[in-house]
Design an enzyme around this catalytic site. Structure first.
Site, PDB file in Angstrom:
ATOM      1  N   LYS A 115       0.863  -1.186   0.000  1.00 59.33           N
ATOM      2  CA  LYS A 115       0.000   0.000   0.000  1.00 59.33           C
ATOM      3  C   LYS A 115       0.891   1.224   0.000  1.00 59.33           C
ATOM      4  CE  LYS A 115      -4.512   0.867   0.350  1.00 59.33           C
ATOM      5  NZ  LYS A 115      -5.586  -0.025  -0.141  1.00 59.33           N
ATOM      6  N   ASP A 155      -6.806   4.321  -4.660  1.00 56.52           N
ATOM      7  CA  ASP A 155      -7.474   4.090  -3.366  1.00 56.52           C
ATOM      8  C   ASP A 155      -8.150   5.421  -3.014  1.00 56.52           C
ATOM      9  OD1 ASP A 155      -7.748   2.089  -1.020  1.00 56.52           O
ATOM     10  OD2 ASP A 155      -7.061   3.878   0.012  1.00 56.52           O
TER      11      ASP A 155
HETATM   12  P1  NAD Z   1     -12.915   7.541  -2.521  1.00 50.44           P
HETATM   13  O1  NAD Z   1     -11.926   8.564  -2.204  1.00 50.44           O
HETATM   14  O2  NAD Z   1     -13.325   7.321  -3.933  1.00 50.44           O
HETATM   15  O3  NAD Z   1     -14.257   7.774  -1.663  1.00 50.44           O
HETATM   16  C1  NAD Z   1     -14.280   7.886  -0.272  1.00 50.44           C
HETATM   17  C2  NAD Z   1     -15.671   8.347   0.145  1.00 50.44           C
HETATM   18  O4  NAD Z   1     -15.776   8.353   1.569  1.00 50.44           O
HETATM   19  C3  NAD Z   1     -16.006   9.766  -0.300  1.00 50.44           C
HETATM   20  O5  NAD Z   1     -17.386   9.808  -0.664  1.00 50.44           O
HETATM   21  C4  NAD Z   1     -15.783  10.595   0.956  1.00 50.44           C
HETATM   22  O6  NAD Z   1     -16.546  11.798   0.986  1.00 50.44           O
HETATM   23  C5  NAD Z   1     -16.274   9.612   1.991  1.00 50.44           C
HETATM   24  N1  NAD Z   1     -15.816   9.885   3.341  1.00 50.44           N
HETATM   25  C6  NAD Z   1     -14.618  10.334   3.761  1.00 50.44           C
HETATM   26  N2  NAD Z   1     -14.616  10.445   5.098  1.00 50.44           N
HETATM   27  C7  NAD Z   1     -15.837  10.042   5.521  1.00 50.44           C
HETATM   28  C8  NAD Z   1     -16.453   9.896   6.784  1.00 50.44           C
HETATM   29  N3  NAD Z   1     -15.801  10.228   7.903  1.00 50.44           N
HETATM   30  N4  NAD Z   1     -17.712   9.435   6.818  1.00 50.44           N
HETATM   31  C9  NAD Z   1     -18.362   9.110   5.697  1.00 50.44           C
HETATM   32  N5  NAD Z   1     -17.843   9.220   4.485  1.00 50.44           N
HETATM   33  C10 NAD Z   1     -16.595   9.682   4.399  1.00 50.44           C
HETATM   34  O7  NAD Z   1     -12.362   6.174  -1.909  1.00 50.44           O
HETATM   35  P2  NAD Z   1     -12.746   4.696  -2.327  1.00 50.44           P
HETATM   36  O8  NAD Z   1     -11.780   4.242  -3.356  1.00 50.44           O
HETATM   37  O9  NAD Z   1     -14.202   4.602  -2.573  1.00 50.44           O
HETATM   38  O10 NAD Z   1     -12.347   3.901  -0.994  1.00 50.44           O
HETATM   39  C11 NAD Z   1     -13.253   3.779   0.105  1.00 50.44           C
HETATM   40  C12 NAD Z   1     -12.794   2.610   0.974  1.00 50.44           C
HETATM   41  O11 NAD Z   1     -12.774   1.405   0.181  1.00 50.44           O
HETATM   42  C13 NAD Z   1     -11.381   2.728   1.554  1.00 50.44           C
HETATM   43  O12 NAD Z   1     -11.345   2.068   2.792  1.00 50.44           O
HETATM   44  C14 NAD Z   1     -10.529   1.962   0.547  1.00 50.44           C
HETATM   45  O13 NAD Z   1      -9.314   1.508   1.083  1.00 50.44           O
HETATM   46  C15 NAD Z   1     -11.473   0.820   0.236  1.00 50.44           C
HETATM   47  N6  NAD Z   1     -11.216   0.112  -1.026  1.00 50.44           N
HETATM   48  C16 NAD Z   1     -11.150   0.777  -2.206  1.00 50.44           C
HETATM   49  C17 NAD Z   1     -10.963   0.065  -3.382  1.00 50.44           C
HETATM   50  C18 NAD Z   1     -10.948   0.738  -4.730  1.00 50.44           C
HETATM   51  O14 NAD Z   1     -10.882   0.015  -5.741  1.00 50.44           O
HETATM   52  N7  NAD Z   1     -11.027   2.024  -4.829  1.00 50.44           N
HETATM   53  C19 NAD Z   1     -10.803  -1.325  -3.341  1.00 50.44           C
HETATM   54  C20 NAD Z   1     -10.901  -1.967  -2.111  1.00 50.44           C
HETATM   55  C21 NAD Z   1     -11.111  -1.238  -0.952  1.00 50.44           C
END
Ligand code: NAD
Length: 425
Positions: A115, A155
């Site tokens: 990561k 991410d």
């Molecule tokens: P992103 O940046 O696209 O979206 C994050 C979202 O969470 C946004 O809508 C933001 O406003 C919101 N957010 C931030 N702080 C918040 C809070 N305190 N309460 C509620 N909402 C909040 O990120 P993402 O890629 O969607 O990733 C989200 C999660 O999924 C992370 O834990 C990431 O590690 C995990 N993840 C992502 C992927 C991927 O392919 N992008 C794959 C596996 C896991």
């Protein structure tokens, strides 16, 4: 080693590294693993922290802290996302890197875990500043990444745009185009069809399978989703298209709820145009804390870690928690939910759709042969359902909660590979 470099700013915050180590130890006890192997697997192989200097548009020079943690490459190249978020710490990234090792092992894909991240609020930078930051960070990592070494992906706070800059920076440095150095790229430079919705699609598959295991239908099931980014919005869209009722969503600004179901397509248009959910009219505003405790069939935390804790786990009213985010549930909350009979489908299974399609993107790039979206989605479906069934069988066979069952499979696979390879030299 990792602990001395920095610590989580909030004392109530439980770092994903501590959570992942505790889960590793619990799985190792079930598997009766040698203590030396457990220690070996709990420490990342390589930890890199770099200064990332950026000339801001106003002429000032600012230095950001960038990290890349390579947890394990026993099963294949290091693999994992790149996070741009102000709360990024080395310790957090170390935990998320370890989760990637278990996720890839659980899904049976030939990758290790890694990561990366930069402590930055990307919304406060101009496009030019963001590009300079991403390119300089990539340059600092240049000797440590590559299609057979370590393959970054998007991410929190990054997307296909940053992956294109990383791919171009790496390619310029080696003198030829190297699409396989990152995944989650735009289609025009070797991205895969279906990658943008892949993590959300994996969440959909997990929700569908988990409901089916409880003899419940997806059609009409009520779902609350925290986080409306790449994972949360895609999951909301696909769940709604599959007949579920998305009764609440939220982003960092807060959330909205409608027991009759939200118009997810309209919300996606609204947020794409820069809107924050709290400003969306036509649905009842709620806080993120309220969203987590709404009565619903399925709760999908899809934002950040440490959202379901000992403080709110007693109040969760969903039947199933499907972890779209990494490490959203603390260990204490896990125990409370288990006692209350609420099933938690863990991150290393539920949000694996992204890394599965990243793997398919990498395979397509290495073979110079690109697939249509149906084929990508079929492969994703197959790998996700197989992994789900493996964990379900393990849960039943050993009488373990889902997270521990998933860890025993993942840790067991990595430990077995380690024992076959042996310790060099
Ligand atoms: P992103 O940046 O696209 O979206 C994050 C979202 O969470 C946004 O809508 C933001 O406003 C919101 N957010 C931030 N702080 C918040 C809070 N305190 N309460 C509620 N909402 C909040 O990120 P993402 O890629 O969607 O990733 C989200 C999660 O999924 C992370 O834990 C990431 O590690 C995990 N993840 C992502 C992927 C991927 O392919 N992008 C794959 C596996 C896991």
């Amino acid at each position: 080693m990792v602990t001395s470099l920095d610590d989580a700013p909030n004392p109530a915050y439980i770092c994903p590294y501590d959570m992942a180590c505790s889960n590793l130890e619990r799985a190792a006890q079930v598997l009766k693993l040698d203590a030396g192997i457990v220690t070996f697997l709990s420490v990342p192989r390589r930890v890199l922290t770099v200064a990332v200097p950026v000339r801001l548009d106003d002429g000032t020079l600012r230095i950001f802290a960038g990290h890349r943690v390579q947890h394990s490459n026993i099963l294949g190249p290091y693999k994992g996302g790149t996070r741009f978020h102000p709360a990024v710490t080395l310790r957090e990234i170390s935990g998320l890197a370890m989760l990637m090792t278990w996720k890839c092992a659980l899904l049976g894909i030939p990758y290790g875990g890694a990561k990366g991240g930069i402590a930055v609020d990307p919304r406060r930078l101009s496009l030019g500043e963001l590009e300079r930051l991403t390119r300089r960070y990539t340059t600092e990592l240049i000797r440590d990444i590559g299609p057979q070494i370590d393959i970054p992906a998007p991410d929190v706070g990054t997307s296909s745009r940053e992956m294109a800059w990383m791919m171009d920076t790496y390619s310029m440095s080696v003198g030829h185009a190297v699409p396989g150095v990152v995944t989650g790229k735009p289609l025009s430079i070797g991205g895969s069809k279906g990658r943008d919705l892949a993590t959300g699609r994996g969440v959909l598959i997990t929700v569908r399978e988990a409901l089916a295991s409880l003899n419940l239908a997806l059609a009409g099931a009520t779902v609350a989703i925290q986080g409306f980014g790449k994972v949360g919005a895609a999951a909301a869209l696909l769940l709604r298209q599959s007949g579920a009722r998305v009764v609440a969503v939220s982003d960092g600004s807060g959330g909205i709820t409608d027991p009759h179901g939200l118009d997810v397509e309209q919300l996606i248009e609204f947020t794409r145009a820069g809107g924050r959910l709290v400003n969306f009219g036509g649905a009842k505003p709620i806080s993120n804390a309220e969203l987590l405790t709404l009565p619903c069939d399925v709760l999908v935390p899809a934002a950040l870690e440490n959202q379901i804790t000992e403080h709110n786990a007693h109040a969760i009213r969903a039947r199933l928690v499907i972890e779209g985010a990494n490490a959203p549930t603390t260990l204490e909350a896990d125990h409370i939910l288990e006692e209350r009979g609420i099933i938690v489908l863990p991150d290393i299974l539920a949000n694996a759709g992204g890394v599965v399609v990243s793997y398919l993107e990498w395979v397509q790039g290495l073979s110079y042969l690109f697939w249509d979206e149906d084929k990508v989605n079929q492969e994703l479906e197959k790998l996700m359902v197989e992994a789900y069934r493996r964990v379900e069988r393990q849960t039943k066979a050993l009488g373990l909660p889902w997270r521990l069952a998933a860890y025993t499979l993942a840790v067991g696979r990595v430990a077995e590979a380690f024992m076959h390879r042996g310790l060099y030299p």
